[in-house]
Design a protein around this motif. Sequence first.
Motif, short mmCIF file in Angstrom:
data_model
loop_
_atom_site.label_atom_id
_atom_site.label_comp_id
_atom_site.label_asym_id
_atom_site.label_seq_id
_atom_site.Cartn_x
_atom_site.Cartn_y
_atom_site.Cartn_z
N TYR A 50 78.80 42.35 72.52
CA TYR A 50 79.34 41.34 71.94
C TYR A 50 78.34 40.47 71.10
O TYR A 50 77.27 40.58 71.38
N ALA A 51 78.80 39.88 69.80
CA ALA A 51 77.90 38.96 69.38
C ALA A 51 77.58 37.87 70.15
O ALA A 51 78.47 37.55 70.72
N ASP A 52 76.35 37.17 69.91
CA ASP A 52 76.07 35.97 70.71
C ASP A 52 77.13 34.82 70.53
O ASP A 52 77.54 34.18 71.30
N SER A 53 77.61 34.82 69.19
CA SER A 53 78.68 33.85 68.80
C SER A 53 79.80 34.02 69.23
O SER A 53 80.44 32.86 69.31
N VAL A 54 80.13 34.90 69.91
CA VAL A 54 81.48 34.90 70.57
C VAL A 54 81.59 35.24 71.98
O VAL A 54 82.48 35.39 72.57
N LYS A 55 80.49 35.57 72.63
CA LYS A 55 80.33 35.90 73.91
C LYS A 55 80.90 34.89 74.77
O LYS A 55 80.41 33.64 74.67
#
Length: 129
Positions: free
Chosen positions: A60-65
């Motif tokens: 996952y991208a950090d922004s959506v984790k």
Amino acid sequence: QVQLVESGGGLVQAGGSLRVSCAASGLTFSSYFMGWFRQAPGKEREFVASISWAGNSIYYADSVKGRFTISRDNAKNTVYLQMNSLKPEDTAVYYCAAERSRASFSRGYYLQAKNYDYWGQGTQVTVSS
């Protein structure tokens, strides 16, 4: 002919949820690493999430984790992106992509759009504040 068709986008209020789907045809779906990317107006396409052939490697991208969940159903040739706690900054066109190498690379490889071989046409997700 490989086709990836996204669906499920729409308009949702901040804090709400949405699930987008990507139906694949013309390929052996279980042999492809699948990814979701998004592109907002005036911005570059960015990685959101990816999932391996059997679903045992997920990134996952950090922004959506912690808010988004990627999953796949190989019997239905479909990959999903469940999006919860949506924010206005999640507004974008969401694209699914397929990567066919069957090799196992590090996380960084799957974050790069250039490494994917097939793309869908995208589905719009708009989050209102």
